[in-house]
Structure formats: structure tokens, C-alpha cells
Design an enzyme around this catalytic site. Structure first.
Site, PDB file in Angstrom:
ATOM      1  N   CYS A  56       0.832  -1.199   0.000  1.00 48.38           N
ATOM      2  CA  CYS A  56       0.000   0.000   0.000  1.00 48.38           C
ATOM      3  C   CYS A  56       0.871   1.256   0.000  1.00 48.38           C
ATOM      4  CB  CYS A  56      -0.913   0.000   1.218  1.00 48.38           C
ATOM      5  SG  CYS A  56      -2.020   1.422   1.293  1.00 48.38           S
ATOM      6  N   CYS A  60       0.371   4.808   6.902  1.00 48.85           N
ATOM      7  CA  CYS A  60      -0.285   4.680   8.193  1.00 48.85           C
ATOM      8  C   CYS A  60       0.673   3.988   9.160  1.00 48.85           C
ATOM      9  CB  CYS A  60      -1.569   3.873   8.062  1.00 48.85           C
ATOM     10  SG  CYS A  60      -2.730   4.526   6.836  1.00 48.85           S
ATOM     11  N   CYS A  63       0.372   0.187  10.285  1.00 48.68           N
ATOM     12  CA  CYS A  63      -0.013  -0.842   9.320  1.00 48.68           C
ATOM     13  C   CYS A  63       1.168  -1.639   8.766  1.00 48.68           C
ATOM     14  CB  CYS A  63      -0.786  -0.200   8.172  1.00 48.68           C
ATOM     15  SG  CYS A  63      -1.491  -1.419   7.045  1.00 48.68           S
ATOM     16  N   CYS A 100     -16.376  -9.401   5.500  1.00 44.13           N
ATOM     17  CA  CYS A 100     -15.706  -8.159   5.152  1.00 44.13           C
ATOM     18  C   CYS A 100     -14.487  -8.466   4.289  1.00 44.13           C
ATOM     19  CB  CYS A 100     -15.254  -7.424   6.409  1.00 44.13           C
ATOM     20  SG  CYS A 100     -16.552  -7.254   7.651  1.00 44.13           S
ATOM     21  N   CYS A 131     -19.234  -6.232   3.481  1.00 43.81           N
ATOM     22  CA  CYS A 131     -18.531  -4.995   3.799  1.00 43.81           C
ATOM     23  C   CYS A 131     -17.202  -5.021   3.054  1.00 43.81           C
ATOM     24  CB  CYS A 131     -18.303  -4.883   5.299  1.00 43.81           C
ATOM     25  SG  CYS A 131     -17.385  -3.404   5.821  1.00 43.81           S
ATOM     26  N   CYS A 191     -19.162   1.760   8.101  1.00 44.42           N
ATOM     27  CA  CYS A 191     -18.443   1.126   9.190  1.00 44.42           C
ATOM     28  C   CYS A 191     -17.243   2.024   9.447  1.00 44.42           C
ATOM     29  CB  CYS A 191     -18.013  -0.290   8.790  1.00 44.42           C
ATOM     30  SG  CYS A 191     -17.071  -1.153  10.064  1.00 44.42           S
ATOM     31  N   ARG A 263     -18.349  -2.542  17.548  1.00 47.16           N
ATOM     32  CA  ARG A 263     -17.567  -3.754  17.296  1.00 47.16           C
ATOM     33  C   ARG A 263     -16.284  -3.769  18.121  1.00 47.16           C
ATOM     34  NH1 ARG A 263     -20.195  -5.863  13.027  1.00 47.16           N
ATOM     35  NH2 ARG A 263     -21.183  -4.416  11.570  1.00 47.16           N
TER      36      ARG A 263
END
Length: 334
Positions: A56, A60, A63, A100, A131, A191, A263
Site C-alpha cells: 500500500c 499509516c 499498518c 468483510c 462490507c 463502518c 464492534r
């Protein structure tokens, strides 16, 4: 007074007063709200699959999938449709009713959209709620996902606006809000939640909840994650946030978002059974099942079944989810 309808006029001071109050009083109020709005007391089970792992372009700091950090994770291409369908079937057999799919992208590319649309349609055909989390969305993409039958779009705010720049530099808070607005404008449920334990202060956790409370309507799903520190990432040495702090945040979310699924998401693998139970008692009514959450570990099915049995909780079936709390929809300002 028990909160039965969502409020969109929460002030930061009001949320702070909740958050800073005695824990027993806070959890008691959260349980009152939960009983009023979710009287069956059941827990929804979701399963998460990484359909495209690693590489990616975002940075972040939490991550393992960022191309900016050396975490030992090998990047992969988008999974074939057949493998996704097989994973969805296994998830359903193991008790999940929500599936998801996550892809490690900065943003969804139009060239990949038909493949993702096919995955959504195939998973829906298995009788599962769907999702996806695919990064930022461009004009028209959310409509295509909705047309395929997508139920939820996941795009977390992560933390407060004030702390956000210390976690991510490759996109802005407004970028995230814009994607949420596009998803909502296409009729998708949201979400959207955050992560605790990234070095943020309690004021930042309060700020995150306040930002979520300003969304109209509120996200139908609010995931609260405990950071799983990944070696090689900037946050890889972050001290663990306490389970009591997780429970406090969950209880506030249950009060502020009375009609939303709250959640208990990443981080359960590092909690004791008693810690997980406390978070469920604080108002969470959804967990992720399966042994993996994208690239991090998760308790296995036997452990989850034992926990639910010990607490006397049942899984929420798909019918219960479909007849869950209803609301009118207006667009998020972005």
C-alpha cells in the site's frame, strides 16, 4: 434518561464528561442503552478477509501493509474470485453472518472495480452481509459498489483530527470524510471507528468519538480497535492500552451511538477472556471471528464459542441483523 434515539448535537464536553465518569456508572448507563435498543442481547459475528495484501502507498504508522515500512510482509495481487467465495462459505459454516473484504490500496482503481463488484455479488449470493474496505473512493465508484449489493463501506477515522497527522501523512482527515460522504451518498451504510493505543491521549479518544458523532446519520457500525503493534512500523513499540480504557471507550460509544453495532475489533488476541468479557459487558455487540484480521492474529472459533457460552450470549443471525434498528438517511457533509 436512557438514550434511545441518536443525537447529532453531542458536544465534546458532554462526551468528555461521560468518558471521565466513574467506570461502574458509565458501564451501567451503557447497558441500559444497550438493553433498550438491542433487547435480544445477541452478538454479531463478522469475518474479515484480505483480498489484496501489502504494497500500500499509504504510510499509516500502525499498518504492516504499508510499502513505506519493512515488516517482512510479501505483497500479493488481488485474490481470484473462486478463493474469495470459498472463504465466504467457510466463514458462514463457522457461524459468521457478515463477511468483510479488505484490499491494501490507497484508493480503488477503476480497473479493479469489476473484480470487486463480482466478489460482492458472489458473497451476497451466499447469504452473507457484505462490507469492503478499499481505501479512498472516486466519483461513481460507491454507486457501482452499491449496485453490486454492498451493505457497508469501512473507512475509519482512526483518531482525533488533532492527532491524525502524527499517524498518517499521505492523506488528510478531510480525504477520509470525503470518502465517507461518497459512500453515504450512494446509499451505503458506514463502518467507521478508530484505533486505541497509538500514543494518543484520552482527549484524542474523546475527540475521535466526537467526530464520529457529528456524522449524520451516525455510522451504522463503529469498530473500536486495540492497536496490535507490528515490528517495523513507526508504532511497533507502542505501549499497550489497558482493557479498562477499551471498555471505557466502548461504553461511551454505546451511549453516543445507541442504534449502531459497536464492534470489539482488533486486539482481542492480546486480551484475556475476562478482558474481552468486560468489553462486551461495556456495550460491544459485535466481534470479528476467524484466526486472522487482515494480517494480525485473532482468537480461534473454539475460544470464541467458549467465551460466548460462558457469558450466556448467542450469535445474532442474519434475520436479526436485517430487522435491526432503522433510521432515515441524510448525506454527510464533507
Amino acid at each position: 434518561m436512557i438514550q434511545t434515539q441518536p443525537r447529532h448535537d453531542w458536544t465534546r464536553d458532554e462526551i468528555e464528561a461521560l468518558y471521565e465518569g466513574p467506570l461502574d456508572t458509565l458501564i451501567g448507563q451503557a447497558l441500559d442503552v444497550k438493553r433498550q435498543n438491542w433487547p435480544d442481547g445477541k452478538v454479531q459475528r463478522s469475518q474479515l478477509l484480505s483480498i489484496k495484501t501489502g504494497g500500500c502507498a499509504e504510510d499509516c504508522g500502525y499498518c504492516s501493509q504499508s510499502a513505506h515500512f519493512d515488516t517482512g510482509l510479501d505483497a500479493s495481487k488481488l485474490m481470484p474470485l473462486g478463493e474469495v467465495v470459498e472463504a465466504a462459505r467457510r466463514a458462514k459454516e463457522n457461524g459468521a453472518d457478515r463477511f468483510c473484504m479488505g484490499a491494501a490500496w490507497r484508493s480503488l482503481k477503476d480497473r479493479d472495480l469489476p473484480k470487486v463488484v463480482a466478489m460482492i455479488g458472489a458473497v451476497k449470493a451466499e447469504g452473507l452481509e457484505t462490507c469492503v474496505t478499499l481505501g479512498m473512493l472516486e466519483a461513481g465508484q460507491a454507486e457501482a459498489l452499491a449496485g453490486a449489493g454492498l451493505d457497508y463501506y469501512n473507512h475509519n477515522l482512526d483518531t482525533s483530527p488533532e492527532y491524525y497527522g502524527r499517524v498518517v501523512s499521505t492523506r488528510t482527515y478531510d480525504d477520509r470524510l470525503e470518502t465517507l460522504g461518497r459512500a453515504r451518498g450512494a446509499g451505503l451504510k458506514l463502518c467507521c471507528g478508530g484505533i486505541l493505543g497509538m500514543g494518543e491521549s484520552r482527549a484524542d479518544r474523546i475527540g475521535l468519538i466526537h467526530e464520529l458523532a457529528k456524522l449524520t446519520p451516525h455510522p451504522e457500525s463503529v469498530p473500536i480497535n486495540m492497536l496490535v503493534p507490528i515490528p517495523g512500523t513507526p508504532l511497533g513499540n507502542s505501549p499497550a492500552v489497558s482493557v479498562l480504557e477499551m471498555a471505557r471507550a466502548i461504553a461511551v460509544c454505546r451511549i453516543v451511538f445507541p442504534k449502531s453495532w459497536v464492534r470489539l475489533s482488533a486486539g482481542r488476541e492480546g486480551m484475556t477472556e475476562e478482558g474481552q468479557a468486560m468489553c462486551l459487558l461495556a456495550g460491544a455487540n459485535s466481534i470479528f471471528v476467524g484466526d486472522r484480521l487482515l494480517t494480525t492474529d485473532n482468537p480461534d472459533a473454539d475460544e470464541d464459542s467458549a467465551l460466548m457460552s460462558a457469558m450466556g450470549l448467542e450469535a445474532a443471525g442474519h434475520a436479526e441483523m436485517e430487522k435491526g434498528p432503522r433510521r432515515t438517511t441524510t448525506l454527510i457533509g464533507s
